[in-house]
Design a protein around this motif. Structure first.
Motif, PDB file in Angstrom:
ATOM      1  N   GLU A  60       0.833  -1.206   0.000  1.00 25.97           N
ATOM      2  CA  GLU A  60       0.000   0.000   0.000  1.00 25.97           C
ATOM      3  C   GLU A  60       0.869   1.257   0.000  1.00 25.97           C
ATOM      4  O   GLU A  60       0.575   2.224  -0.697  1.00 25.97           O
ATOM      5  N   ILE A  61       1.927   1.239   0.786  1.00 26.01           N
ATOM      6  CA  ILE A  61       2.829   2.394   0.838  1.00 26.01           C
ATOM      7  C   ILE A  61       3.487   2.610  -0.520  1.00 26.01           C
ATOM      8  O   ILE A  61       3.579   3.737  -1.011  1.00 26.01           O
ATOM      9  N   ALA A  62       3.909   1.533  -1.166  1.00 27.19           N
ATOM     10  CA  ALA A  62       4.521   1.640  -2.485  1.00 27.19           C
ATOM     11  C   ALA A  62       3.529   2.193  -3.500  1.00 27.19           C
ATOM     12  O   ALA A  62       3.878   2.993  -4.377  1.00 27.19           O
ATOM     13  N   LYS A  63       2.278   1.757  -3.404  1.00 28.39           N
ATOM     14  CA  LYS A  63       1.243   2.229  -4.311  1.00 28.39           C
ATOM     15  C   LYS A  63       1.005   3.736  -4.131  1.00 28.39           C
ATOM     16  O   LYS A  63       0.863   4.479  -5.112  1.00 28.39           O
ATOM     17  N   VAL A  64       1.007   4.185  -2.884  1.00 31.06           N
ATOM     18  CA  VAL A  64       0.817   5.610  -2.602  1.00 31.06           C
ATOM     19  C   VAL A  64       1.988   6.412  -3.158  1.00 31.06           C
ATOM     20  O   VAL A  64       1.805   7.474  -3.765  1.00 31.06           O
ATOM     21  N   VAL A  65       3.200   5.913  -2.981  1.00 26.80           N
ATOM     22  CA  VAL A  65       4.385   6.615  -3.476  1.00 26.80           C
ATOM     23  C   VAL A  65       4.354   6.702  -4.990  1.00 26.80           C
ATOM     24  O   VAL A  65       4.647   7.744  -5.582  1.00 26.80           O
ATOM     25  N   ARG A  66       3.973   5.588  -5.653  1.00 26.27           N
ATOM     26  CA  ARG A  66       3.882   5.605  -7.108  1.00 26.27           C
ATOM     27  C   ARG A  66       2.827   6.603  -7.575  1.00 26.27           C
ATOM     28  O   ARG A  66       3.033   7.334  -8.548  1.00 26.27           O
ATOM     29  N   THR A  67       1.719   6.648  -6.877  1.00 28.02           N
ATOM     30  CA  THR A  67       0.661   7.587  -7.232  1.00 28.02           C
ATOM     31  C   THR A  67       1.146   9.020  -7.096  1.00 28.02           C
ATOM     32  O   THR A  67       0.878   9.869  -7.949  1.00 28.02           O
ATOM     33  N   LEU A  75       4.312  10.072  -7.214  1.00 25.42           N
ATOM     34  CA  LEU A  75       5.384  10.360  -8.161  1.00 25.42           C
ATOM     35  C   LEU A  75       4.859  10.571  -9.573  1.00 25.42           C
ATOM     36  O   LEU A  75       5.341  11.424 -10.312  1.00 25.42           O
ATOM     37  N   HIS A  76       3.886   9.788  -9.968  1.00 26.95           N
ATOM     38  CA  HIS A  76       3.370   9.860 -11.331  1.00 26.95           C
ATOM     39  C   HIS A  76       2.230  10.850 -11.477  1.00 26.95           C
ATOM     40  O   HIS A  76       1.779  11.097 -12.587  1.00 26.95           O
ATOM     41  N   GLY A  77       1.778  11.422 -10.372  1.00 26.29           N
ATOM     42  CA  GLY A  77       0.727  12.429 -10.439  1.00 26.29           C
ATOM     43  C   GLY A  77      -0.625  11.873 -10.773  1.00 26.29           C
ATOM     44  O   GLY A  77      -1.488  12.583 -11.263  1.00 26.29           O
ATOM     45  N   GLN A  78      -0.854  10.607 -10.538  1.00 23.75           N
ATOM     46  CA  GLN A  78      -2.149  10.023 -10.813  1.00 23.75           C
ATOM     47  C   GLN A  78      -3.119  10.487  -9.742  1.00 23.75           C
ATOM     48  O   GLN A  78      -2.789  10.613  -8.578  1.00 23.75           O
ATOM     49  N   GLU A  79      -4.344  10.709 -10.155  1.00 31.94           N
ATOM     50  CA  GLU A  79      -5.365  11.205  -9.243  1.00 31.94           C
ATOM     51  C   GLU A  79      -6.186  10.087  -8.598  1.00 31.94           C
ATOM     52  O   GLU A  79      -7.104  10.360  -7.865  1.00 31.94           O
ATOM     53  N   GLY A  80      -5.882   8.867  -8.874  1.00 33.27           N
ATOM     54  CA  GLY A  80      -6.651   7.761  -8.314  1.00 33.27           C
ATOM     55  C   GLY A  80      -6.459   7.656  -6.824  1.00 33.27           C
ATOM     56  O   GLY A  80      -5.352   7.724  -6.293  1.00 33.27           O
ATOM     57  N   ALA A  81      -7.529   7.497  -6.089  1.00 34.90           N
ATOM     58  CA  ALA A  81      -7.462   7.420  -4.639  1.00 34.90           C
ATOM     59  C   ALA A  81      -7.022   6.028  -4.224  1.00 34.90           C
ATOM     60  O   ALA A  81      -7.414   5.031  -4.806  1.00 34.90           O
ATOM     61  N   VAL A  82      -6.218   5.968  -3.209  1.00 36.44           N
ATOM     62  CA  VAL A  82      -5.743   4.706  -2.683  1.00 36.44           C
ATOM     63  C   VAL A  82      -6.477   4.444  -1.385  1.00 36.44           C
ATOM     64  O   VAL A  82      -6.501   5.271  -0.482  1.00 36.44           O
ATOM     65  N   SER A  83      -7.111   3.271  -1.299  1.00 38.21           N
ATOM     66  CA  SER A  83      -7.860   2.946  -0.083  1.00 38.21           C
ATOM     67  C   SER A  83      -7.319   1.648   0.501  1.00 38.21           C
ATOM     68  O   SER A  83      -6.763   0.828  -0.189  1.00 38.21           O
ATOM     69  N   LYS A  84      -7.533   1.500   1.769  1.00 34.77           N
ATOM     70  CA  LYS A  84      -7.081   0.281   2.450  1.00 34.77           C
ATOM     71  C   LYS A  84      -8.140  -0.790   2.403  1.00 34.77           C
ATOM     72  O   LYS A  84      -9.282  -0.605   2.445  1.00 34.77           O
TER      73      LYS A  84
END
Length: 124
Positions: free
Chosen positions: A106-113, A115-124
């Motif tokens: 999850e942390i890696a996914k948030v960091v990728r989001t 860094l790449h400027g994606q607007e997709g929300a990350v949920s647990k």
């Protein structure tokens, strides 16, 4: 802490000099040099007295920081006061359960989001 600056002292000296000089000159038998000399002494007294007045005003207007005290442990109240002021929670206050809940994926996914400027929300 004193209220104001040193200029207040100079204004007080100037005002006391002027007030005493005007009061003393009204005497028809006043001599110029003794009148000016005594007026300078009164101005010096006004200058020194203004230090005490400024200190008193600073004492009256002083507002200490609001510190919460607890009756049990005096060190814990200081620690809670300091932790309320800090933006980040130190790692030693987190429990092991909180560390287990953190998923590295999850942390890696948030960091990728981020860094790449994606607007997709990350949920647990």
């Amino acid at each position: 802490m004193m209220f104001g600056s040193l200029f207040y002292n100079f204004w007080a000296a100037l005002c006391t000099f002027a007030v005493y000089f005007i009061w003393a000159v009204q005497d028809p038998f006043a001599y110029p040099l003794p009148t000016i000399g005594v007026s300078l002494v009164v101005a010096l007294i006004g200058f020194i007295a203004m230090f005490f007045i400024r200190a008193f005003i600073g004492y009256v207007l002083y507002t200490p920081e609001n510190i919460a005290y607890s009756e049990g442990n005096p060190t814990s109240s200081v620690e809670t006061f300091n932790s309320e002021q800090q933006q980040f929670v130190p790692q030693n206050e987190r429990t092991t359960v909180e560390f287990e809940e953190d998923n590295t994926e999850e942390i890696a996914k948030v960091v990728r989001t981020m860094l790449h400027g994606q607007e997709g929300a990350v949920s647990k």
